[in-house]
Design a protein around this motif. Structure first.
Motif, PDB file in Angstrom:
ATOM      1  N   GLN A   1       0.826  -1.211   0.000  1.00  0.00           N
ATOM      2  CA  GLN A   1       0.000   0.000   0.000  1.00  0.00           C
ATOM      3  C   GLN A   1       0.855   1.253   0.000  1.00  0.00           C
ATOM      4  O   GLN A   1       1.855   1.313   0.719  1.00  0.00           O
ATOM      5  CB  GLN A   1      -0.901   0.014   1.232  1.00  0.00           C
ATOM      6  CG  GLN A   1      -1.823  -1.177   1.317  1.00  0.00           C
ATOM      7  CD  GLN A   1      -2.819  -1.025   2.436  1.00  0.00           C
ATOM      8  OE1 GLN A   1      -3.797  -0.308   2.284  1.00  0.00           O
ATOM      9  NE2 GLN A   1      -2.563  -1.688   3.553  1.00  0.00           N
TER      10      GLN A   1
ATOM     11  N   SER B   1     -11.164   1.775  13.480  1.00  0.00           N
ATOM     12  CA  SER B   1     -10.357   0.564  13.288  1.00  0.00           C
ATOM     13  C   SER B   1      -8.888   0.952  13.130  1.00  0.00           C
ATOM     14  O   SER B   1      -8.578   2.099  12.778  1.00  0.00           O
ATOM     15  CB  SER B   1     -10.821  -0.198  12.044  1.00  0.00           C
ATOM     16  OG  SER B   1     -10.485   0.535  10.876  1.00  0.00           O
TER      17      SER B   1
ATOM     18  N   GLU C   1      -7.018   0.046  10.745  1.00  0.00           N
ATOM     19  CA  GLU C   1      -6.832   0.343   9.322  1.00  0.00           C
ATOM     20  C   GLU C   1      -7.205   1.797   9.013  1.00  0.00           C
ATOM     21  O   GLU C   1      -6.514   2.471   8.255  1.00  0.00           O
ATOM     22  CB  GLU C   1      -7.679  -0.610   8.487  1.00  0.00           C
ATOM     23  CG  GLU C   1      -7.484  -0.430   6.994  1.00  0.00           C
ATOM     24  CD  GLU C   1      -8.319  -1.403   6.181  1.00  0.00           C
ATOM     25  OE1 GLU C   1      -9.565  -1.371   6.299  1.00  0.00           O
ATOM     26  OE2 GLU C   1      -7.717  -2.186   5.442  1.00  0.00           O
TER      27      GLU C   1
ATOM     28  N   THR D   1      -4.381   3.955  10.161  1.00  0.00           N
ATOM     29  CA  THR D   1      -3.253   3.852   9.234  1.00  0.00           C
ATOM     30  C   THR D   1      -3.499   4.702   7.994  1.00  0.00           C
ATOM     31  O   THR D   1      -2.609   5.408   7.523  1.00  0.00           O
ATOM     32  CB  THR D   1      -3.011   2.381   8.845  1.00  0.00           C
ATOM     33  OG1 THR D   1      -2.656   1.650  10.019  1.00  0.00           O
ATOM     34  CG2 THR D   1      -1.901   2.255   7.813  1.00  0.00           C
ATOM     35  N   HIS D   2      -4.716   4.654   7.469  1.00  0.00           N
ATOM     36  CA  HIS D   2      -5.039   5.475   6.296  1.00  0.00           C
ATOM     37  C   HIS D   2      -4.917   6.960   6.613  1.00  0.00           C
ATOM     38  O   HIS D   2      -4.419   7.738   5.796  1.00  0.00           O
ATOM     39  CB  HIS D   2      -6.437   5.150   5.775  1.00  0.00           C
ATOM     40  CG  HIS D   2      -6.576   3.786   5.183  1.00  0.00           C
ATOM     41  ND1 HIS D   2      -5.539   3.137   4.551  1.00  0.00           N
ATOM     42  CD2 HIS D   2      -7.640   2.956   5.124  1.00  0.00           C
ATOM     43  CE1 HIS D   2      -5.971   1.959   4.119  1.00  0.00           C
ATOM     44  NE2 HIS D   2      -7.234   1.824   4.463  1.00  0.00           N
TER      45      HIS D   2
END
Length: 159
Positions: free
Chosen positions: A4, A126, A128, A131-132
């Motif tokens: 990613q 979350s 995730e 992280t985004h």
């Protein structure tokens, strides 16, 4: 780069075309920290706009490595362009879809929309999502720094 990555574009002095300076970035994270950062400036062959910078960041990410699986961007117009079945004739960004044909990874297969400019101190639903947010923030900062490296007008030129 592999896995990613996060992309962003930025443009300084965008209100007056003569003083525009646009930059872009591609950022890879490891353990929620920037691991690899690639930045650049929008050249004279493109308009100095944040949209052009966003598109160049995406194309660079897709061309840099065949190991990239997801390119995260906060620029929905880029996703719409690359997912469109045809080439939009009246869009100033159509050329970027043509350039995407030379990429190792097709933008249409790996682009993901992330929310931009989030409060990093906020609660995230979350890991995730966190992280985004961190990836988008790192790409945003790097793109702004890249844009600022271009020659800026003097005080008298601005006045």
């Amino acid at each position: 780069f592999e896995g990613q990555v996060y992309t962003d574009g930025s443009c300084d002095n965008s209100l007056h075309p003569a003083y525009r300076a646009a930059g872009f970035s591609v950022v890879s994270l490891r353990e929620d920290e920037p691991f690899a950062i690639l930045t650049g400036q929008v050249g004279q062959q493109f308009r100095q706009t944040s949209g052009a910078a966003e598109q160049l960041a995406i194309l660079l990410a897709c061309h840099a490595s065949p190991l990239i699986t997801h390119v995260h961007t906060d620029y929905k117009a880029a996703i719409d362009l690359h997912l469109a079945p045809r080439f939009p004739r009246r869009s100033s960004m159509s050329g970027f879809k043509v350039l995407a044909g030379a990429c190792r990874v097709r933008p249409s297969s790996c682009l993901c929309k992330v929310k931009g400019h989030q409060n990093l101190e906020a609660e995230f639903s979350s890991p995730e999502e966190r992280t985004h947010a961190l990836g988008n923030d790192a790409a945003d900062k790097a793109a702004k720094q890249a844009a600022q490296k271009l020659a800026q007008p003097s005080r008298s030129e601005v006045e």
